[in-house]
Design an enzyme around this catalytic site. Structure first.
Site, PDB file in Angstrom:
ATOM      1  N   GLY B  71       1.006  -1.238   0.041  1.00  0.00           N
ATOM      2  CA  GLY B  71      -0.026  -0.108   0.064  1.00  0.00           C
ATOM      3  C   GLY B  71       0.717   1.160   0.103  1.00  0.00           C
ATOM      4  O   GLY B  71       0.481   2.246  -0.745  1.00  0.00           O
ATOM      5  N   SER B 197      -3.327  -3.234  -0.863  1.00  0.00           N
ATOM      6  CA  SER B 197      -2.238  -4.192   0.007  1.00  0.00           C
ATOM      7  C   SER B 197      -2.795  -5.235   0.153  1.00  0.00           C
ATOM      8  O   SER B 197      -3.919  -5.417   0.775  1.00  0.00           O
ATOM      9  CB  SER B 197      -2.032  -3.255   0.988  1.00  0.00           C
ATOM     10  OG  SER B 197      -0.954  -4.008   1.965  1.00  0.00           O
ATOM     11  N   HIS B 199      -1.725  -7.806   2.373  1.00  0.00           N
ATOM     12  CA  HIS B 199      -1.795  -8.484   3.761  1.00  0.00           C
ATOM     13  C   HIS B 199      -3.023  -7.855   4.351  1.00  0.00           C
ATOM     14  O   HIS B 199      -3.324  -8.359   5.401  1.00  0.00           O
ATOM     15  CB  HIS B 199      -0.722  -8.161   4.366  1.00  0.00           C
ATOM     16  CG  HIS B 199      -0.406  -6.858   4.886  1.00  0.00           C
ATOM     17  ND1 HIS B 199      -0.721  -6.612   6.188  1.00  0.00           N
ATOM     18  CD2 HIS B 199      -0.032  -5.802   4.270  1.00  0.00           C
ATOM     19  CE1 HIS B 199      -0.206  -5.178   6.368  1.00  0.00           C
ATOM     20  NE2 HIS B 199       0.101  -4.641   5.184  1.00  0.00           N
ATOM     21  N   THR B 235      12.575  -7.651 -10.444  1.00  0.00           N
ATOM     22  CA  THR B 235      12.044  -8.827 -10.679  1.00  0.00           C
ATOM     23  C   THR B 235      10.724  -9.063  -9.750  1.00  0.00           C
ATOM     24  O   THR B 235      10.486  -8.721  -8.865  1.00  0.00           O
ATOM     25  CB  THR B 235      12.838  -9.802 -10.206  1.00  0.00           C
ATOM     26  OG1 THR B 235      14.167  -9.612 -10.972  1.00  0.00           O
ATOM     27  CG2 THR B 235      12.432 -11.232 -10.273  1.00  0.00           C
ATOM     28  N   CYS B 320       0.383   7.142  23.756  1.00  0.00           N
ATOM     29  CA  CYS B 320       1.306   6.124  24.660  1.00  0.00           C
ATOM     30  C   CYS B 320       1.815   5.049  23.645  1.00  0.00           C
ATOM     31  O   CYS B 320       2.916   4.287  24.050  1.00  0.00           O
ATOM     32  CB  CYS B 320       0.855   5.650  25.959  1.00  0.00           C
ATOM     33  SG  CYS B 320       0.176   6.984  26.945  1.00  0.00           S
TER      34      CYS B 320
END
Lengths: 122, 379
Positions: B71, B197, B199, B235, B320
Site C-alpha cells: 500500500g 495491499s 496483507h 523482478t 502512549c
C-alpha cells in the site's frame, strides 16, 4: 517496542493501585495532554513510609513504574526513599523502552511532591 | 489460551488457500518472468493470470494493473507519479489519510507543489463543499481514501469521482482497508488510480497493486528494468502476486454479512453496557470489520495490555502507543480531545472472527475498563 516480563507482571498484577484512607500526604502530577497522570498516597509513621499507593492514568509502562516505585520504597525511611531514582525503577523493571522513560521520572516527581507536601504540613 | 485476533486493520492471517497457491512459486515455478526460457514463461503466465484476476475484481483491464510491494509503495507511486509527470501544480487530499499519503504530499510541498488538506466532520466524512471550493485551475490530483484505517468511515468516493470528472482532475483513492470488503468498479466510477495491499485481505505481506486508468501517465519512482509497464523496476514477486490474486477471490458475501453482524453486536454491547464510552467514526457508513471506541478516564494501551493478557489482540490511537507520543491524527482531526484519543480502542474483525470470540470480548471488557477506572486518578 518491547516490555520486559517483569514490567508486564507489575502491570497485570498491581498490588499498590488503590487509595489510602486518611493519608499523611498526597500529590498529583502530570496532565491529560501528555497522556499520564500520577497520584501518590503516603502513610508516614516515625519517619517511615508505612504505606504507599497510587492511582495512575496512563499506559502499561506508567502503571508498572508506579507499581515498581511503591514496591521499592515501602518500609523505607523518608531519607532513603528520597534517594530512589528513576534508574532504580528502570533496573527493577528490567529495562524500560526509551520513549517510556518519562513515566519513571514522573513517578519520582510525584513522590517528591508528596513528601514536600508532608514536610510543609509537619 | 485461545487467541482472539482483533487487529485485522493492522494485518490479517494469510488464507490457507492463498498459501497453497503460492507455495509452488518458491521452489518449482521459481522462474524470473523476464526470462524467455520455459521456467521464465511459467512465471510470466502466472503473473499475467494474476493480473487478469485482480483487474477482474474491479472491472478494469489487465493492462491497467501493476504490482508493487504494498500500500505505501502504491500510494507513493500514484501521488509522486502524477506530480512529477505534471511537474507542478496543486494537490488536494484529506487530513485523515494514512501517513504514507500525508507524508508524500508534504514531501511534494517541499519540492514546490502546493497542497490543500481537507477537513472532515466529527464522523470522519470529508467536507465536500470545502473540497469543491479548494479546486483550482492548476489542481492536478485529488487523493481521498476509500475507508479510514482507524475509524472505518467510508468516504463518498462516488461524489468525489464525479467532481474530479467534471473538473478533469486525476482522482486517486487509497483502498487498502476497503478492498474486498466494499465492491469497487472502475467502470462505474471514474477513479483514475487505486492503491491496494495484499496483507489486509488475507494475502501475504510485501505485495500490493496499483490500478492506473488507461492514458493516465505516471513518472516512475523505481528505476531499473522494464517490468510492470516500465513503471516499477525489479523482478516480480511472483509468489506474492499469485497470493494477492488468489486473496481477491476468496472473500464471500456471507463473510461480509457475518463481520457486519458481529461488529454491530460488539458496538451495541459496549455502548449500552459501559458508561462513558463513545463510538468513533460513523455508525452507518462504516467498514464492516471496524470498531473504534473511546473510554473516558482510561488509557488505550493499558486496555490493550489487559485484553492481551486475556488473549485478545487489539490496537489503540493513544499517544502512549505511538513512537511520537502524539495521539492519532485521525482522532484529533474528528475533534476528539487528547483524553478521548488516549482512551481509544480499535477492534478490527476478519472473516475468521467467530461469534464466541466477540462474546468473550463482551465478557471481559467491562471488567477491564472498571479495573482501569478504579486505578485512575481521573474520576
Amino acid at each position: 517496542m518491547m516490555y520486559s516480563e517483569k514490567l508486564m507482571d507489575y502491570f497485570k498484577n498491581p498490588k499498590f493501585a488503590r487509595e489510602i484512607k486518611n493519608p499523611s500526604a498526597v500529590a498529583e502530577e502530570g496532565n491529560i495532554k501528555c497522556g499520564d497522570i500520577f497520584k501518590i498516597f503516603l502513610k508516614i509513621k516515625n519517619n517511615k513510609i508505612k504505606d504507599i499507593s497510587y492511582l495512575t492514568y496512563g499506559c502499561i509502562a506508567a502503571i508498572a513504574a508506579s507499581e515498581s516505585f511503591c514496591r521499592i520504597v515501602k518500609g523505607k525511611t523518608i531519607e532513603e526513599a528520597k534517594k530512589v531514582s528513576y534508574e532504580d525503577i528502570k533496573n527493577d523493571l528490567g529495562d524500560v523502552p526509551a520513549i517510556k522513560l518519562h513515566c519513571t521520572h514522573m513517578v519520582i516527581k510525584t513522590f517528591k511532591k508528596a513528601i514536600e507536601n508532608y514536610e510543609n504540613k509537619n | 489460551m485461545n487467541l482472539i485476533y482483533l487487529d485485522n486493520g493492522a494485518t490479517t492471517k494469510v488464507d490457507d488457500k492463498v498459501i497453497k497457491k503460492m507455495l509452488p512459486y518458491f521452489n518449482e515455478k521459481f522462474g524470473n518472468a523476464s526470462s524467455l526460457h520455459q521456467k521464465g514463461q511459467e512465471a510470466r503466465m502466472a503473473l499475467e493470470e494474476s493480473r487478469r484476476t485482480v483487474a477482474n475484481a474491479i472491472s478494469a483491464k489487465p493492462s491497467e494493473i501493476i504490482f508493487t510491494s504494498g500500500g505505501s509503495e502504491s500510494n507513493n507511486l500514484a501521488i509522486k507519479g502524477v506530480a512529477y509527470e505534471k511537474g507542478r501544480g496543486h494537490i488536494i487530499t484529506s487530513k485523515i489519510e494514512h501517513p504514507c499519503v500525508l507524508r508524500t504530499v508534504e514531501e511534494l510541498e517541499k519540492k514546490g507543489f502546493e497542497a490543500t488538506y481537507i477537513d472532515v466532520d466529527s464522523e470522519g466524512f470529508i467536507d465536500l463543499d470545502q473540497l469543491k471550493n479548494s479546486i483550482r485551475k492548476d489542481t492536478i490530483l485529488i487523493s481521498v481514501m476509500h475507508a479510514n484505517n482507524e475509524i472505518g468511515t467510508i468516504q463518498p468516493i462516488e461524489q468525489i469521482a464525479e467532481l474530479c470528472k467534471k473538473h478533469d482532475i486525476i482522482f486517486h483513492t487509497d483502498a487498502v482497508q476497503s478492498f474486498t470488503k466494499i465492491p469497487i468498479s472502475v467502470k462505474k466510477l471514474k477513479i483514475d488510480l487505486i492503491s491496494f495491499s495484499g496483507h489486509k485481505f488475507h494475502g501475504p505481506k510485501g505485495i500490493g497493486a496499483l490500478y492506473i486508468r488507461e492514458r493516465i501517465k505516471l513518472k516512475k519512482q523505481m528505476h531499473g528494468g522494464s517490468q510492470e509497464r516500465k513503471l516499477r523496476a525489479g523482478t516480480e514477486n511472483i509468489s506474492g502476486i499469485v497470493g494477492f490474486a488468489e486473496a481477491t477471490k476468496i472473500i464471500k458475501n456471507s463473510d461480509i454479512k457475518n463481520m457486519t453482524k458481529l461488529r454491530d453486536k460488539l458496538i451495541d454491547f459496549i455502548l449500552n453496557n459501559i458508561d462513558n464510552a463513545r463510538l468513533n467514526g460513523s455508525r452507518e457508513r462504516r467498514l464492516c470489520n471496524n470498531v473504534n471506541i473511546s473510554f473516558d478516564a482510561v488509557e488505550g494501551e493499558a486496555i490493550g495490555g489487559y485484553l492481551d493478557a486475556k488473549g485478545i489482540c487489539s490496537s489503540t490511537g493513544s499517544a502512549c502507543s505511538s513512537k511520537s507520543l502524539e495521539p492519532s491524527h485521525v482522532l484529533k482531526t474528528i475533534g476528539l480531545t487528547h483524553e478521548e484519543a488516549h482512551g481509544s480502542l480499535r477492534l478490527t474483525l476478519s472473516k475468521y472472527t467467530k461469534e464466541k470470540d466477540i462474546d468473550f470480548v463482551i465478557k471481559v471488557l467491562p471488567d477491564i475498563i472498571k479495573k482501569l477506572r478504579k486505578m485512575s486518578p481521573i474520576k
